[in-house]
Design a protein around this motif. Sequence first.
Motif, PDB file in Angstrom:
ATOM      1  N   HIS A 101       0.837  -1.189   0.000  1.00 25.33           N
ATOM      2  CA  HIS A 101       0.000   0.000   0.000  1.00 25.33           C
ATOM      3  C   HIS A 101       0.877   1.246   0.000  1.00 25.33           C
ATOM      4  CE1 HIS A 101      -3.318   2.686   0.779  1.00 25.33           C
ATOM      5  NE2 HIS A 101      -4.140   1.681   0.604  1.00 25.33           N
ATOM      6  N   LEU A 102       0.641   2.123  -0.966  1.00 23.85           N
ATOM      7  CA  LEU A 102       1.539   3.253  -1.185  1.00 23.85           C
ATOM      8  C   LEU A 102       1.452   4.327  -0.107  1.00 23.85           C
ATOM      9  CD1 LEU A 102       1.235   3.713  -5.050  1.00 23.85           C
ATOM     10  CD2 LEU A 102       2.944   2.445  -3.743  1.00 23.85           C
ATOM     11  N   SER A 103       0.424   4.304   0.725  1.00 22.32           N
ATOM     12  CA  SER A 103       0.313   5.334   1.758  1.00 22.32           C
ATOM     13  C   SER A 103       1.492   5.289   2.723  1.00 22.32           C
ATOM     14  CB  SER A 103      -0.999   5.168   2.533  1.00 22.32           C
ATOM     15  OG  SER A 103      -1.034   3.912   3.182  1.00 22.32           O
ATOM     16  N   HIS A 104       2.066   4.098   2.934  1.00 21.62           N
ATOM     17  CA  HIS A 104       3.197   3.985   3.855  1.00 21.62           C
ATOM     18  C   HIS A 104       4.447   4.641   3.267  1.00 21.62           C
ATOM     19  CE1 HIS A 104       0.647   1.350   6.152  1.00 21.62           C
ATOM     20  NE2 HIS A 104       0.531   0.533   5.117  1.00 21.62           N
ATOM     21  N   GLU A 202      24.945  12.760   8.812  1.00 19.03           N
ATOM     22  CA  GLU A 202      24.446  13.760   9.751  1.00 19.03           C
ATOM     23  C   GLU A 202      23.432  14.681   9.079  1.00 19.03           C
ATOM     24  OE1 GLU A 202      26.193  17.342  12.647  1.00 19.03           O
ATOM     25  OE2 GLU A 202      27.545  16.057  11.478  1.00 19.03           O
ATOM     26  N   GLY A 203      22.334  14.947   9.784  1.00 16.65           N
ATOM     27  CA  GLY A 203      21.322  15.861   9.288  1.00 16.65           C
ATOM     28  C   GLY A 203      20.215  15.209   8.488  1.00 16.65           C
ATOM     29  N   TYR A 204      20.332  13.915   8.201  1.00 14.43           N
ATOM     30  CA  TYR A 204      19.264  13.244   7.468  1.00 14.43           C
ATOM     31  C   TYR A 204      18.019  13.146   8.353  1.00 14.43           C
ATOM     32  CZ  TYR A 204      21.856  11.814   3.296  1.00 14.43           C
ATOM     33  OH  TYR A 204      22.531  11.807   2.106  1.00 14.43           O
ATOM     34  N   PRO A 205      16.820  13.227   7.770  1.00 13.74           N
ATOM     35  CA  PRO A 205      15.607  13.139   8.588  1.00 13.74           C
ATOM     36  C   PRO A 205      15.477  11.756   9.218  1.00 13.74           C
ATOM     37  CG  PRO A 205      15.070  13.031   6.241  1.00 13.74           C
ATOM     38  CD  PRO A 205      16.524  13.390   6.338  1.00 13.74           C
ATOM     39  N   GLN A 206      15.257  11.727  10.526  1.00 14.82           N
ATOM     40  CA  GLN A 206      15.086  10.464  11.249  1.00 14.82           C
ATOM     41  C   GLN A 206      14.091  10.662  12.385  1.00 14.82           C
ATOM     42  OE1 GLN A 206      19.233   9.415  12.284  1.00 14.82           O
ATOM     43  NE2 GLN A 206      19.058   7.721  10.843  1.00 14.82           N
ATOM     44  N   THR A 207      13.219   9.687  12.553  1.00 14.99           N
ATOM     45  CA  THR A 207      12.250   9.689  13.644  1.00 14.99           C
ATOM     46  C   THR A 207      12.282   8.325  14.321  1.00 14.99           C
ATOM     47  OG1 THR A 207      10.470   8.965  12.175  1.00 14.99           O
ATOM     48  CG2 THR A 207      10.756  11.349  12.454  1.00 14.99           C
ATOM     49  N   GLN A 211       6.767   4.716  15.667  1.00 12.59           N
ATOM     50  CA  GLN A 211       5.888   5.831  15.983  1.00 12.59           C
ATOM     51  C   GLN A 211       5.227   6.444  14.753  1.00 12.59           C
ATOM     52  OE1 GLN A 211       7.523   8.749  18.663  1.00 12.59           O
ATOM     53  NE2 GLN A 211       8.321   7.217  20.086  1.00 12.59           N
ATOM     54  N   TRP A 212       5.882   6.354  13.595  1.00 12.87           N
ATOM     55  CA  TRP A 212       5.278   6.916  12.392  1.00 12.87           C
ATOM     56  C   TRP A 212       4.371   5.912  11.683  1.00 12.87           C
ATOM     57  CZ3 TRP A 212       5.992   5.012   7.436  1.00 12.87           C
ATOM     58  CH2 TRP A 212       7.051   4.106   7.247  1.00 12.87           C
ATOM     59  N   TRP A 213       4.473   4.638  12.044  1.00 10.17           N
ATOM     60  CA  TRP A 213       3.661   3.617  11.396  1.00 10.17           C
ATOM     61  C   TRP A 213       2.187   3.859  11.692  1.00 10.17           C
ATOM     62  CZ3 TRP A 213       6.347  -1.758  12.518  1.00 10.17           C
ATOM     63  CH2 TRP A 213       7.707  -1.659  12.212  1.00 10.17           C
ATOM     64  N   ALA A 218      -5.256   5.812   7.846  1.00  9.93           N
ATOM     65  CA  ALA A 218      -5.253   6.698   8.995  1.00  9.93           C
ATOM     66  C   ALA A 218      -4.117   7.722   8.959  1.00  9.93           C
ATOM     67  CB  ALA A 218      -5.200   5.897  10.284  1.00  9.93           C
ATOM     68  N   TYR A 219      -3.371   7.785   7.849  1.00  7.73           N
ATOM     69  CA  TYR A 219      -2.314   8.784   7.784  1.00  7.73           C
ATOM     70  C   TYR A 219      -2.858  10.185   7.608  1.00  7.73           C
ATOM     71  CZ  TYR A 219       1.416   5.285   7.471  1.00  7.73           C
ATOM     72  OH  TYR A 219       2.299   4.275   7.738  1.00  7.73           O
TER      73      TYR A 219
END
Length: 227
Positions: A101-104, A202-207, A211-213, A218-219
């Motif tokens: 599913h492309l929403s992820h 360094e500086g790459y987006p990371q979470t 938690q983002w799943w 529901a996104y």
Amino acid sequence: MKTPQIVTPREWEAAREQLLVKEKELTHARDALAAMRRRMPWMAVEQDYEFDGPEGKAGLLDLFEGRRQLIVYRAFFEPGVSGWPDHACVGCSMVADHVGHLSHLNARDTTLVFASRAPQPDIERVKARMGWTMPWYTMTDEFDGDFGVDEWHGTNAFIRDGDSVFRTYFINSRGDEALGSTWSYLDMTALGRQEEWEDSPEGYPQTPPYQWWNWHDAYGGAEPAGG
């Protein structure tokens, strides 16, 4: 057929634990390979390639749909290819059947599209027949030849910085076998899964992981980062 040795549950579990060591080594090696991809140099894309899409003419930048990353799978669906006009080629159709599913992917600021030489009416007809929902564009220029997919299928990854587009990675041949899941697609991109455990520059987006799943419905209407 000569079967393997038949053992007790305890012996079977011991054999599984032994193999698990090798499987974890493979997982760590795969993570290390993805980390190397995130450090690949970027290649500037100087030409604004043109495609036909469901909404009309589109440039390569439009295919991003406002997101920061783009993955383009070149599917062989066109005159002269086995299956035409009722089907895309068997292998490319199997790839399409495996796409999650492309929403992820979208939640990680990444867009996946397919591209072929077939006209849009034929693409829409086959998508409806096969139950495929991914964006699927018609190539109208030398995009396939310039990105190594004029004679064989392949998957290109791109990233944009404003209106500037860069090619970041390319997978073809048997490498495509592993693609289809959210994780396998993200692992081939410049930004990766964007989770804190990853070895990224360094500086790459990371979470934090997990938690983002979310459930794919529901996104919400999360806006692309733009970048």
